[in-house]
Motif scaffolding. Structure first.
Motif, short mmCIF file in Angstrom:
data_model
loop_
_atom_site.label_atom_id
_atom_site.label_comp_id
_atom_site.label_asym_id
_atom_site.label_seq_id
_atom_site.Cartn_x
_atom_site.Cartn_y
_atom_site.Cartn_z
N PRO A 74 0.82 -1.22 0.00
CA PRO A 74 0.00 0.00 0.00
C PRO A 74 0.85 1.26 0.00
CG PRO A 74 -0.84 -1.60 1.59
CD PRO A 74 0.46 -2.15 1.08
N ASN A 75 0.41 2.23 -0.79
CA ASN A 75 1.06 3.55 -0.89
C ASN A 75 2.49 3.50 -1.40
OD1 ASN A 75 -1.15 5.19 0.20
ND2 ASN A 75 -0.72 4.15 2.14
N SER A 76 2.86 2.40 -2.07
CA SER A 76 4.22 2.33 -2.63
C SER A 76 4.26 2.69 -4.11
CB SER A 76 4.80 0.93 -2.43
OG SER A 76 4.11 -0.04 -3.22
N ALA A 77 3.11 2.74 -4.78
CA ALA A 77 3.09 3.06 -6.21
C ALA A 77 3.32 4.55 -6.41
CB ALA A 77 1.76 2.63 -6.83
N GLU A 85 6.97 2.95 -10.26
CA GLU A 85 7.71 2.18 -9.26
C GLU A 85 6.75 1.74 -8.16
OE1 GLU A 85 11.93 2.43 -6.84
OE2 GLU A 85 10.68 4.22 -6.91
N PHE A 86 6.96 0.52 -7.64
CA PHE A 86 6.18 0.02 -6.52
C PHE A 86 6.98 -1.08 -5.84
CE2 PHE A 86 5.08 -2.29 -10.33
CZ PHE A 86 5.08 -3.62 -9.94
N ILE A 87 6.49 -1.51 -4.66
CA ILE A 87 7.16 -2.55 -3.88
C ILE A 87 6.27 -3.78 -3.84
CG2 ILE A 87 8.16 -3.15 -1.64
CD1 ILE A 87 8.54 -0.15 -1.15
N PRO A 88 6.67 -4.89 -4.44
CA PRO A 88 5.85 -6.11 -4.41
C PRO A 88 5.83 -6.73 -3.01
CG PRO A 88 7.47 -6.18 -6.20
CD PRO A 88 7.86 -5.06 -5.29
N VAL A 89 4.69 -7.26 -2.64
CA VAL A 89 4.52 -7.94 -1.35
C VAL A 89 4.81 -9.42 -1.52
CG1 VAL A 89 2.86 -8.61 0.41
CG2 VAL A 89 2.90 -6.26 -0.43
N VAL A 232 -1.06 7.40 -11.26
CA VAL A 232 -1.44 6.87 -9.95
C VAL A 232 -2.52 7.76 -9.34
CG1 VAL A 232 -0.68 6.39 -7.59
CG2 VAL A 232 0.80 5.82 -9.52
N SER A 233 -3.61 7.12 -8.88
CA SER A 233 -4.66 7.81 -8.12
C SER A 233 -4.61 7.28 -6.70
CB SER A 233 -6.04 7.54 -8.74
OG SER A 233 -6.09 8.02 -10.06
N ASN A 234 -4.30 8.14 -5.75
CA ASN A 234 -4.15 7.71 -4.37
C ASN A 234 -5.46 7.22 -3.78
OD1 ASN A 234 -1.38 8.35 -4.28
ND2 ASN A 234 -1.85 10.50 -3.89
N ALA A 235 -5.35 6.44 -2.71
CA ALA A 235 -6.53 5.88 -2.05
C ALA A 235 -7.37 6.98 -1.42
CB ALA A 235 -6.10 4.88 -0.99
#
Length: 268
Positions: A74-77, A85-89, A232-235
């Motif tokens: 969450p919130n890494s994109a 860029e993002f962080i895979p879980v 990217v559209s934030n939550a």
């Protein structure tokens, strides 16, 4: 008086000049028709193959990005230019206690935790990209962790490579196990996937990311980079974060475009 018998010569078989000209003309017309038919059939087959390959490239690229994004932290994109860029879980669980008030290199978690998760980092309540990528102490992401075997009460001891303190606890006592960030960039007319480059507070771009395998892998060629490929559209209070993927692949006179919205499933 001897009588001479005159004999007529038998006519010689063959074609007249006019007949030959007519036959050659007809054969030429038929040849042109046959050649045109074969050429059109070959061009049609080549166009079909090219469009099929173009569609396959576009579909595989979109599926690859979508599959990884859906399981992002969450919130890494985040997006910079033509790079996402993002962080895979890698996995997740719940903790029983957490170093928040004090710095510590250990805490307890609930089993089961796969032994293959050893070496991952622990992420707790990642509420923004700034806290996710900074790797500060205190911070939302810890140093690398190892996991002990479950005890009689199914409690797993988590040991960090260095002492760390998390800023806040998760409302659900949830933590994620993550490794290194991943980037997708459109560079020139190619879509690349990058890995094994580490964390950075400022998002890297194609010019600062790895330039060879295994840090960089080609996903597709013929990308039209005239418009932003990622957004990217934030939550919000009513939905999770979303990433819009807009890709157009071009091959000769043919072009295929996809607009795909990916919802990030994980929540802090």
């Amino acid at each position: 008086m001897a009588r001479r018998c005159a004999q007529r010569a038998a006519p010689v078989g063959g074609f007249t000049l006019i007949e030959l000209v007519v036959v050659i003309t007809v054969m030429g017309i038929l040849s042109i028709g046959v050649v045109s038919f074969i050429t059109d059939a070959s061009d049609g087959y080549a166009n079909t193959v090219r469009r099929t390959e173009l569609g396959s490239t576009l579909r595989l690229a979109a599926e690859r990005v979508t599959r990884e994004l859906r399981n992002a932290l969450p919130n890494s994109a985040r997006v910079s230019g033509n790079c996402l860029e993002f962080i895979p879980v890698e996995g997740g669980s719940t903790y029983l206690n957490l170093p928040v008030a004090i710095t510590s290199a250990t805490f307890n978690a609930a089993a089961p935790i796969d032994a293959a998760m050893t070496g991952t980092r622990i992420a707790v309540f990642p509420d923004s990209a700034a806290t996710v990528y900074s790797l500060t102490d205190p911070g939302a992401i810890s140093p690398a962790a190892t996991f002990g075997a479950p005890d009689a009460n199914n409690v797993v001891r988590v040991t960090l490579a260095a002492s760390h303190r998390f800023p806040v606890e998760s409302p659900e006592r949830r933590f994620y196990m993550v490794r290194e960030p991943v980037s997708y960039c459109v560079d020139g007319n190619r879509l690349w996937r990058y890995q094994n480059y580490g964390y950075a507070a400022t998002q890297p771009t194609a010019t600062t990311l790895p330039t060879s395998m295994p840090g960089r892998g080609l996903i597709g060629e013929g990308v039209n980079a005239t418009f932003p490929p990622f957004t990217v559209s934030n939550a919000t209070l009513t939905r999770n974060a979303e990433v819009s993927v807009d890709l157009e692949f071009v091959d000769g006179p043919d072009a295929l475009q996809i607009h795909h919205v990916v919802q990030l499933r994980n929540v802090p």
